[in-house]
Design a protein around this motif. Structure first.
Motif, PDB file in Angstrom:
ATOM      1  N   ARG A  67       0.816  -1.204   0.000  1.00  0.00           N
ATOM      2  CA  ARG A  67       0.000   0.000   0.000  1.00  0.00           C
ATOM      3  C   ARG A  67       0.857   1.265   0.000  1.00  0.00           C
ATOM      4  NH1 ARG A  67      -4.430   0.489   4.726  1.00  0.00           N
ATOM      5  NH2 ARG A  67      -5.997   0.302   3.487  1.00  0.00           N
ATOM      6  N   ASN A  68       1.991   1.198   0.667  1.00  0.00           N
ATOM      7  CA  ASN A  68       2.901   2.335   0.709  1.00  0.00           C
ATOM      8  C   ASN A  68       3.421   2.676  -0.690  1.00  0.00           C
ATOM      9  OD1 ASN A  68       4.551   4.274   2.200  1.00  0.00           O
ATOM     10  ND2 ASN A  68       6.245   3.007   1.517  1.00  0.00           N
ATOM     11  N   GLU A  69       3.765   1.632  -1.459  1.00  0.00           N
ATOM     12  CA  GLU A  69       4.246   1.854  -2.827  1.00  0.00           C
ATOM     13  C   GLU A  69       3.165   2.508  -3.674  1.00  0.00           C
ATOM     14  OE1 GLU A  69       7.268   1.369  -4.167  1.00  0.00           O
ATOM     15  OE2 GLU A  69       7.847   1.006  -2.085  1.00  0.00           O
ATOM     16  N   LEU A  70       1.934   2.028  -3.480  1.00  0.00           N
ATOM     17  CA  LEU A  70       0.813   2.580  -4.227  1.00  0.00           C
ATOM     18  C   LEU A  70       0.596   4.035  -3.821  1.00  0.00           C
ATOM     19  CD1 LEU A  70      -0.855   1.348  -6.390  1.00  0.00           C
ATOM     20  CD2 LEU A  70      -2.610   0.786  -4.714  1.00  0.00           C
ATOM     21  N   ALA A  71       0.742   4.303  -2.505  1.00  0.00           N
ATOM     22  CA  ALA A  71       0.566   5.675  -2.019  1.00  0.00           C
ATOM     23  C   ALA A  71       1.562   6.617  -2.695  1.00  0.00           C
ATOM     24  CB  ALA A  71       0.742   5.722  -0.506  1.00  0.00           C
ATOM     25  N   ILE A  72       2.773   6.129  -2.966  1.00  0.00           N
ATOM     26  CA  ILE A  72       3.789   6.971  -3.603  1.00  0.00           C
ATOM     27  C   ILE A  72       3.339   7.389  -5.002  1.00  0.00           C
ATOM     28  CG2 ILE A  72       6.141   7.013  -4.527  1.00  0.00           C
ATOM     29  CD1 ILE A  72       6.966   5.250  -2.167  1.00  0.00           C
ATOM     30  N   VAL A  73       2.915   6.410  -5.820  1.00  0.00           N
ATOM     31  CA  VAL A  73       2.508   6.781  -7.184  1.00  0.00           C
ATOM     32  C   VAL A  73       1.218   7.600  -7.188  1.00  0.00           C
ATOM     33  CG1 VAL A  73       3.708   5.265  -8.772  1.00  0.00           C
ATOM     34  CG2 VAL A  73       1.778   4.372  -7.502  1.00  0.00           C
ATOM     35  N   ILE A  74       0.326   7.320  -6.230  1.00  0.00           N
ATOM     36  CA  ILE A  74      -0.894   8.133  -6.154  1.00  0.00           C
ATOM     37  C   ILE A  74      -0.524   9.568  -5.785  1.00  0.00           C
ATOM     38  CG2 ILE A  74      -3.042   8.508  -4.872  1.00  0.00           C
ATOM     39  CD1 ILE A  74      -3.367   5.469  -4.764  1.00  0.00           C
ATOM     40  N   GLY A  75       0.436   9.724  -4.867  1.00  0.00           N
ATOM     41  CA  GLY A  75       0.910  11.061  -4.499  1.00  0.00           C
ATOM     42  C   GLY A  75       1.464  11.793  -5.711  1.00  0.00           C
ATOM     43  N   GLN A  76       2.232  11.077  -6.535  1.00  0.00           N
ATOM     44  CA  GLN A  76       2.795  11.707  -7.731  1.00  0.00           C
ATOM     45  C   GLN A  76       1.697  12.089  -8.717  1.00  0.00           C
ATOM     46  OE1 GLN A  76       5.669   8.588  -8.633  1.00  0.00           O
ATOM     47  NE2 GLN A  76       7.346   9.841  -7.862  1.00  0.00           N
ATOM     48  N   MET A  77       0.729  11.171  -8.889  1.00  0.00           N
ATOM     49  CA  MET A  77      -0.364  11.465  -9.816  1.00  0.00           C
ATOM     50  C   MET A  77      -1.140  12.704  -9.371  1.00  0.00           C
ATOM     51  SD  MET A  77      -3.646   9.117 -10.786  1.00  0.00           S
ATOM     52  CE  MET A  77      -4.423   9.343  -9.184  1.00  0.00           C
ATOM     53  N   LEU A  78      -1.443  12.759  -8.057  1.00  0.00           N
ATOM     54  CA  LEU A  78      -2.189  13.914  -7.545  1.00  0.00           C
ATOM     55  C   LEU A  78      -1.390  15.197  -7.719  1.00  0.00           C
ATOM     56  CD1 LEU A  78      -4.048  12.732  -4.360  1.00  0.00           C
ATOM     57  CD2 LEU A  78      -5.007  13.693  -6.443  1.00  0.00           C
ATOM     58  N   ALA A  79      -0.074  15.102  -7.535  1.00  0.00           N
ATOM     59  CA  ALA A  79       0.763  16.290  -7.731  1.00  0.00           C
ATOM     60  C   ALA A  79       0.647  16.768  -9.173  1.00  0.00           C
ATOM     61  CB  ALA A  79       2.219  15.976  -7.390  1.00  0.00           C
ATOM     62  N   PHE A  80       0.644  15.826 -10.134  1.00  0.00           N
ATOM     63  CA  PHE A  80       0.529  16.213 -11.544  1.00  0.00           C
ATOM     64  C   PHE A  80      -0.815  16.890 -11.800  1.00  0.00           C
ATOM     65  CE2 PHE A  80       3.336  12.333 -12.870  1.00  0.00           C
ATOM     66  CZ  PHE A  80       4.397  12.888 -12.188  1.00  0.00           C
ATOM     67  N   ILE A  81      -1.875  16.281 -11.229  1.00  0.00           N
ATOM     68  CA  ILE A  81      -3.217  16.823 -11.470  1.00  0.00           C
ATOM     69  C   ILE A  81      -3.339  18.226 -10.871  1.00  0.00           C
ATOM     70  CG2 ILE A  81      -5.669  16.544 -10.915  1.00  0.00           C
ATOM     71  CD1 ILE A  81      -5.218  13.505 -11.023  1.00  0.00           C
ATOM     72  N   ILE A  82      -2.911  18.352  -9.603  1.00  0.00           N
ATOM     73  CA  ILE A  82      -3.060  19.648  -8.934  1.00  0.00           C
ATOM     74  C   ILE A  82      -2.169  20.700  -9.595  1.00  0.00           C
ATOM     75  CG2 ILE A  82      -2.693  20.859  -6.733  1.00  0.00           C
ATOM     76  CD1 ILE A  82      -3.794  18.290  -5.401  1.00  0.00           C
ATOM     77  N   ASN A  83      -0.981  20.308 -10.034  1.00  0.00           N
ATOM     78  CA  ASN A  83      -0.120  21.234 -10.773  1.00  0.00           C
ATOM     79  C   ASN A  83      -0.798  21.720 -12.049  1.00  0.00           C
ATOM     80  OD1 ASN A  83       1.895  21.174  -8.937  1.00  0.00           O
ATOM     81  ND2 ASN A  83       3.358  20.056 -10.189  1.00  0.00           N
ATOM     82  N   ALA A  84      -1.445  20.777 -12.759  1.00  0.00           N
ATOM     83  CA  ALA A  84      -2.118  21.168 -14.001  1.00  0.00           C
ATOM     84  C   ALA A  84      -3.247  22.155 -13.702  1.00  0.00           C
ATOM     85  CB  ALA A  84      -2.661  19.934 -14.716  1.00  0.00           C
ATOM     86  N   ILE A  85      -3.991  21.896 -12.616  1.00  0.00           N
ATOM     87  CA  ILE A  85      -5.095  22.806 -12.257  1.00  0.00           C
ATOM     88  C   ILE A  85      -4.553  24.177 -11.867  1.00  0.00           C
ATOM     89  CG2 ILE A  85      -6.954  23.236 -10.593  1.00  0.00           C
ATOM     90  CD1 ILE A  85      -7.316  20.163 -10.440  1.00  0.00           C
ATOM     91  N   ILE A  86      -3.538  24.187 -10.997  1.00  0.00           N
ATOM     92  CA  ILE A  86      -2.967  25.471 -10.565  1.00  0.00           C
ATOM     93  C   ILE A  86      -2.378  26.206 -11.761  1.00  0.00           C
ATOM     94  CG2 ILE A  86      -1.161  26.558  -9.155  1.00  0.00           C
ATOM     95  CD1 ILE A  86      -1.581  24.397  -7.077  1.00  0.00           C
ATOM     96  N   GLY A  87      -1.687  25.450 -12.631  1.00  0.00           N
ATOM     97  CA  GLY A  87      -1.082  26.064 -13.815  1.00  0.00           C
ATOM     98  C   GLY A  87      -2.113  26.711 -14.718  1.00  0.00           C
ATOM     99  N   ALA A  88      -3.325  26.105 -14.774  1.00  0.00           N
ATOM    100  CA  ALA A  88      -4.358  26.654 -15.652  1.00  0.00           C
ATOM    101  C   ALA A  88      -5.115  27.807 -15.006  1.00  0.00           C
ATOM    102  CB  ALA A  88      -5.336  25.534 -16.045  1.00  0.00           C
ATOM    103  N   THR A  89      -5.164  27.835 -13.657  1.00  0.00           N
ATOM    104  CA  THR A  89      -5.941  28.883 -12.977  1.00  0.00           C
ATOM    105  C   THR A  89      -5.110  30.124 -12.690  1.00  0.00           C
ATOM    106  OG1 THR A  89      -6.213  27.008 -11.497  1.00  0.00           O
ATOM    107  CG2 THR A  89      -7.961  28.639 -11.476  1.00  0.00           C
ATOM    108  N   PHE A  90      -3.939  29.918 -12.115  1.00  0.00           N
ATOM    109  CA  PHE A  90      -3.122  31.081 -11.750  1.00  0.00           C
ATOM    110  C   PHE A  90      -2.146  31.390 -12.876  1.00  0.00           C
ATOM    111  CE2 PHE A  90      -4.404  29.078  -7.829  1.00  0.00           C
ATOM    112  CZ  PHE A  90      -4.789  30.147  -7.041  1.00  0.00           C
ATOM    113  N   HIS A  91      -1.778  32.644 -12.986  1.00  0.00           N
ATOM    114  CA  HIS A  91      -0.792  32.986 -14.007  1.00  0.00           C
ATOM    115  C   HIS A  91       0.339  33.775 -13.385  1.00  0.00           C
ATOM    116  CE1 HIS A  91      -3.176  31.271 -17.183  1.00  0.00           C
ATOM    117  NE2 HIS A  91      -4.237  31.792 -16.573  1.00  0.00           N
ATOM    118  N   GLY A  92       1.398  33.937 -14.126  1.00  0.00           N
ATOM    119  CA  GLY A  92       2.567  34.632 -13.601  1.00  0.00           C
ATOM    120  C   GLY A  92       3.635  33.629 -13.216  1.00  0.00           C
ATOM    121  N   ASP A  93       4.856  34.141 -13.050  1.00  0.00           N
ATOM    122  CA  ASP A  93       5.980  33.253 -12.789  1.00  0.00           C
ATOM    123  C   ASP A  93       6.001  32.740 -11.363  1.00  0.00           C
ATOM    124  OD1 ASP A  93       6.762  33.483 -15.357  1.00  0.00           O
ATOM    125  OD2 ASP A  93       8.223  35.079 -14.995  1.00  0.00           O
ATOM    126  N   ASN A  94       5.156  33.314 -10.512  1.00  0.00           N
ATOM    127  CA  ASN A  94       5.125  32.906  -9.115  1.00  0.00           C
ATOM    128  C   ASN A  94       4.350  31.620  -8.871  1.00  0.00           C
ATOM    129  OD1 ASN A  94       6.420  33.972  -7.020  1.00  0.00           O
ATOM    130  ND2 ASN A  94       5.083  35.768  -6.797  1.00  0.00           N
TER     131      ASN A  94
END
Lengths: 489, 120
Positions: free
Chosen positions: A157-184
């Motif tokens: 389960r720990n191994e699965l948690a790692i890849v799920i964490g990475q997947m969520l990071a990708f998803i949330i990054n994509a959302i933040i990248g699309a909503t907020f703008h600027g280099d910050n």
């Protein structure tokens, strides 16, 4: 990442069955909280994928800086794994995980508020310390709390948690990248890491210490008290003998050290284990997990589409990882699975190289084809090379050198990861992804040769039988080579 | 009185054990076997009743085999001779891993009998 999943050291003891009840629910809560460690690990390593580009613009650094930002975390992780290994023995599992969560927080805020590249690198290093220590402490804590019937699935389960964490990071990054703008925008991406760190810290406050660790410190009454919390009373008392046996076995696993590398068969096994760690990392898995967005941009996706396409990588990794845990890992022989994996991965890399060399740039078909091939590669890596390699490392060493040997192999593995991840953006910056994948493809061919000729098959045999074979100089334990004597009818 | 023999996981181990048996029989004492391997050792070739005890490495304190032997000597004050088998080492190997034999010769407080592997 664990060395405690699916190991087969445990001989089955006759124990009262597990019964549902408040103790079971308590155990479920413990598993969820502790798995936040794996989740955090995944999120922190994955968040850089997508945050790097705006970070680069904001702080103004090139591809060498890119390599440094990613690799300093891994240098920290290699050191954190060693220090963490000592802390979990001396300090206890619970305190080490709490300290980890705290360091995660310090590192995260250091990154978020970093005014320049130097501060950012220091903060990434600190974050790495926690990542490395968590990779040791969390799976051990989980496997020590779990009853033997559930040990394999909790560790996995720990191994699965790692890849799920990475997947969520990708998803949330994509959302933040699309909503907020600027280099910050990268600062918003990174600050999200603080949420699971808080959850882990406060969650662990209420979790008990591992009974096995308490036992190893001679605190038998405390160990029993913890067992009563997570097992029914009859079961807790019955299991104490096993806890004691495992604590002794663990102490024994720390016997061997450097001097035992003077024994040729042990040296050979340790070298094979270290090469297996290198092979896992040079499959390129983390290059995709950390640089997926940049890579897809190079392949032809636009700045706004690449982070979204990158989510496909995260999802594929989770699907591959889940299929491995729930199906492949116990279904096929360890060596067979790993050999299949390195061949499939190398073929994918060959196809990516071919596509990158032959199809002209600026072609949407090229971008989609490379995304598809990257996902194929990630799928095979997660299916065959992640968990199976960890399990193999936990099985291949004789008990009395296991602690030292797995520690050394994990250090080599992190170092290999670090080298690849540091050079990846530099190679891609200078010669493009086609050259990078050509290099990975050539290394892949060498890895196939290594796995085929040197990796012993550890599955389906007791550790004692393995040890006998190894000590007698028979490393491959080739099933087909067993002479068919005495079968004449 | 007894003879203590050091048995590492190598060809030298077998020769040391042989020499230990000869020494113990010549001095009419018992034999204490220090097992430096990370597994069990085969004592089938040793005459019955000669071996007084087997000391094995167990746990972190025994990580350095030299400590195991010196601790065993301290714990068994009646052992008045240590038998080891020495071998030529390459300078690189010696630099990387050190020499157990050299440490034992220099640090053991009882006389040390060093035998050599026969040249084949």
């Amino acid at each position: 990442m664990s060395e405690a999943i699916g190991g087969k050291g445990a001989t089955e003891l006759a124990l009262p069955p597990l019964r549902p009840g408040k103790q079971q629910r308590r155990l479920d809560v413990i598993a969820i909280v502790a798995t936040f460690g794996g989740f955090l690990f995944g999120y922190d390593t994955g968040v850089i994928n997508g945050a790097l580009t705006p970070m680069q613009k904001d702080l103004g650094f090139g591809s060498v800086g890119e390599g440094f930002v990613t690799a300093t975390l891994l240098v920290g992780a290699a050191i954190g794994a060693i220090v963490g290994g000592r802390l979990i023995d001396g300090w206890g599992r619970k305190k080490t995980i709490q300290l980890n969560a705290f360091i995660f927080l310090v590192g995260t805020f250091g990154c978020v508020f970093a005014p320049n590249l130097d501060v950012l690198l220091v903060a990434r290093f600190i974050l790495g310390l926690a990542v490395g220590a968590a990779s040791q402490a969390v799976p051990i804590y989980l496997s020590e709390m779990a009853p033997q019937e559930r040990r394999g699935s909790l560790g996995g389960r720990n191994e699965l948690a790692i890849v799920i964490g990475q997947m969520l990071a990708f998803i949330i990054n994509a959302i933040i990248g699309a909503t907020f703008h600027g280099d910050n925008v990268w600062r918003y991406m990174l600050v999200v890491c603080a949420i699971p760190a808080f959850a882990l810290f406060f969650g662990m406050l209420r979790m008990p210490e591992s009974p096995r660790w308490l036992m190893s410190k001679g605190r038998e009454d405390d160990a029993l008290a913890v067992m009563m919390e997570v097992r029914t009373e009859d079961r807790a008392r019955a299991e104490m003998a096993e806890v004691r046996r495992l604590a002794e076995e663990e102490a024994e696993s720390k016997t061997g050290g450097w001097s035992d590398l003077g024994t040729p068969w042990i040296r050979r096994l340790v070298i094979v284990g270290a090469c297996l760690g290198i092979a896992q990392q040079f499959s390129g898995v983390n290059a995709l997990m950390y640089y997926g967005t940049q890579l897809l941009k190079d392949a032809g996706f636009s700045d706004s589409a690449a982070p979204i396409a990158n989510i496909a990588n995260g999802v594929t990794a989770v699907i591959g990882g889940a299929l491995c845990l729930f199906w492949a890992v116990d279904k096929f022989s360890r060596k067979g699975l790993i050999l299949f994996g390195v061949i499939a991965t190398t073929i994918s890399q060959g196809l990516i190289t071919l596509a990158a060399f032959t199809i002209p740039d600026g072609n949407t078909f090229k971008a989609w084809l490379i995304l598809f091939l990257c996902d194929m590669m990630l799928f095979f890596i997660q299916l065959t090379l992640n968990v199976p390699v960890w399990v193999c490392l936990s099985e291949m060493f004789p008990l009395r050198i296991r602690g030292f040997a797995t520690g050394l192999c994990i250090f080599v593995l992190w170092s290999a990861d670090c080298i690849l991840v540091f050079s990846f953006p530099i190679v891609v910056g200078a010669w493009g992804i086609k050259m990078m994948f050509l290099i990975l493809f050539v290394i892949g061919l060498a890895i196939i040769w290594f796995v085929r000729n040197f990796l012993p098959n550890t599955s389906g045999r007791s550790l004692e039988v393995l040890e006998e074979h190894f000590a007698a100089g028979d490393f491959l334990i080739n099933d087909r080579a067993t002479p068919a004597v005495g079968h004449g009818h | 009185m007894s003879v203590m023999v050091v048995v590492p996981d190598s060809e030298e181990g077998a020769y040391a054990l042989e020499a230990g048996v000869v020494e113990a029989e010549a001095r009419s004492t018992s034999l204490i076997v220090v097992n430096l391997t990370l597994g069990e050792i085969d004592l089938a070739g040793v005459p019955e009743g000669l071996v007084e005890k087997v000391v094995s490495r167990r746990g972190k304190d025994d990580r350095d085999p030299v400590d195991t032997v010196l601790n065993a000597l301290n714990a068994n004050p009646d052992a008045d001779r240590l038998v080891i088998c020495v071998a030529r080492r390459s300078p690189v190997g010696k630099f990387l891993l050190g020499s157990i034999s050299q440490q034992l010769v220099l640090r053991a407080e009882v006389p040390v009998l060093c035998v050599k592997r026969p040249v084949s």
